[in-house]
Design an enzyme around this catalytic site. Structure first.
Site, PDB file in Angstrom:
ATOM      1  N   LYS A   1      46.492  60.984  52.217  1.00 35.15           N
ATOM      2  CA  LYS A   1      47.200  62.207  52.616  1.00 35.15           C
ATOM      3  C   LYS A   1      48.419  61.807  53.429  1.00 35.15           C
ATOM      4  CE  LYS A   1      46.734  66.683  54.946  1.00 35.15           C
ATOM      5  NZ  LYS A   1      47.437  67.401  53.865  1.00 35.15           N
TER       6      LYS A   1
ATOM      7  N   HIS B   1      42.438  62.580  58.236  1.00 31.32           N
ATOM      8  CA  HIS B   1      42.279  62.811  56.803  1.00 31.32           C
ATOM      9  C   HIS B   1      42.284  61.466  56.086  1.00 31.32           C
ATOM     10  CE1 HIS B   1      43.637  66.809  58.052  1.00 31.32           C
ATOM     11  NE2 HIS B   1      43.164  67.279  56.908  1.00 31.32           N
TER      12      HIS B   1
END
Length: 347
Positions: free
Chosen positions: A234, A230
């Protein structure tokens, strides 16, 4: 040694590559060596590219139906200065929803103005949030709050919504989820809570749940390797990965969450995973590889998402779903995205 060949198709805007993931594991370390080759023939796994470049064609009848359900519905998007919050605002305005001119953010956001669809939204910090939300809810009694803030704010925000009594859609991952559900249940308010808002990914998760429930222990003894990539911002482990792993555990696989290989380094994401550079700031690539005890059988599950529109569109569907439940005074109060999918009537 297990070799897993994973074909990836990420639409015309994303390079088509074939990744060969070579997993080497020992009692002391695990390393991954990956080679990439281009290939001409299009192949498709459970791969999605969610971008503004993709054409979206709908019938006039369907558009009118959606607009009739969403026209004027007031929403409050908290975390609107973030990438996800901004994407939700754009999708909501396109769907005919009505963002109220107020939003909550962190202390650094207080006083900022967000513009979307010709409207200005003023951000407020943590102070006086309860009185502000109560005032907004009194002015917009059909209000639905959408939360895309930060993992550390999940429980405090939910407790605020519960205290005021406003229904909400929680798209933020992390926090104490058990405490979150208890907060909503004790307050008896309406909420959609889901760590994954992408409808197609949720459908995949539902299929995994069905398999786990109907065939427990089917993969007993199998070894599992999980990779998730990600954007660097994140901070927490993917909620989707946790849900899929939970299904594999029910299927008999022994696996701990700290065994997940999280990739957040942009250089590795491009070179090792194959994430297109333009989506480094917003993507979700997952790969699950199962191998039999004797290494003669392997299974692969993969879902790759570029961009955020898949989550934003799913969030809008969740808002419309929740508004319907509130209006009908449904007995059930807490829902997830599987409930939204089962209801149908999505855009």
């Amino acid at each position: 040694m297990v070799v897993a060949k994973v074909p990836i198709d990420i639409s015309a805007t994303c390079q088509q590559k074939q990744l060969e993931l070579l997993f080497l594991s020992s009692s002391t370390k695990r390393s991954i060596s990956i080679t990439k080759t281009f290939f001409r023939r299009r192949k498709c796994l459970i791969t999605m590219c969610s971008t503004s470049h993709m054409p979206h064609i709908e019938s006039l009848e369907h558009i009118n139906s959606v607009q009739s359900r969403s026209s004027g519905l007031p929403i409050m998007v908290n975390g609107s200065t973030g990438k996800m919050g901004g994407a939700v605002l754009e999708a909501a305005v396109s769907a005919g929803l009505n963002p109220v001119p107020v939003s909550f953010g962190g202390p650094e956001d207080s006083g900022k103005i967000v513009q979307v669809g010709g409207k200005e939204i003023k951000l407020h910090g943590p102070s006086e949030r309860e009185s502000i939300l109560s005032s907004v809810y009194a002015e917009y009694p059909n209000l639905i709050v959408i939360d895309y803030t930060a993992p550390a704010a999940v429980n405090e925000n939910a407790e605020l919504y519960a205290k005021v009594g406003v229904p909400f859609v929680m798209g933020t991952t992390g926090g104490d989820r058990e405490r979150l559900y208890k907060t909503v249940a004790d307050a008896n308010i309406y909420a959609v809570i889901s760590p994954q808002m992408g409808k197609q990914v949720v459908a995949f998760l539902a299929a995994m749940e069905i398999m786990a429930e109907q065939f427990p222990g089917a993969f007993s003894g199998y070894k599992l390797q999980v990779m998730e990539s990600h954007q660097a911002s994140k901070l927490d482990t993917s909620g989707t990965a946790k849900a899929v792993i939970s299904c594999f555990q029910k299927l008999g696989v022994s696996f701990e969450l700290d065994q997940i290989q999280q990739i957040r380094d942009p250089k590795l994401q491009m070179e090792m995973v194959g994430v297109p550079e333009e989506y480094l700031a917003g993507h979700a690539f997952h790969m699950y590889h199962l191998t039999s005890p004797d290494d003669t059988v392997s299974f692969e599950f993969q879902h790759n998402v570029c961009g955020r529109s898949i989550y934003a569109e799913g969030t809008v569907d969740a808002v419309l779903f929740l508004a319907k439940k509130v209006q009908s005074k449904a007995d059930k109060r807490i829902y997830d995205m599987i409930d939204v999918l089962r209801e149908g009537n999505m855009r």
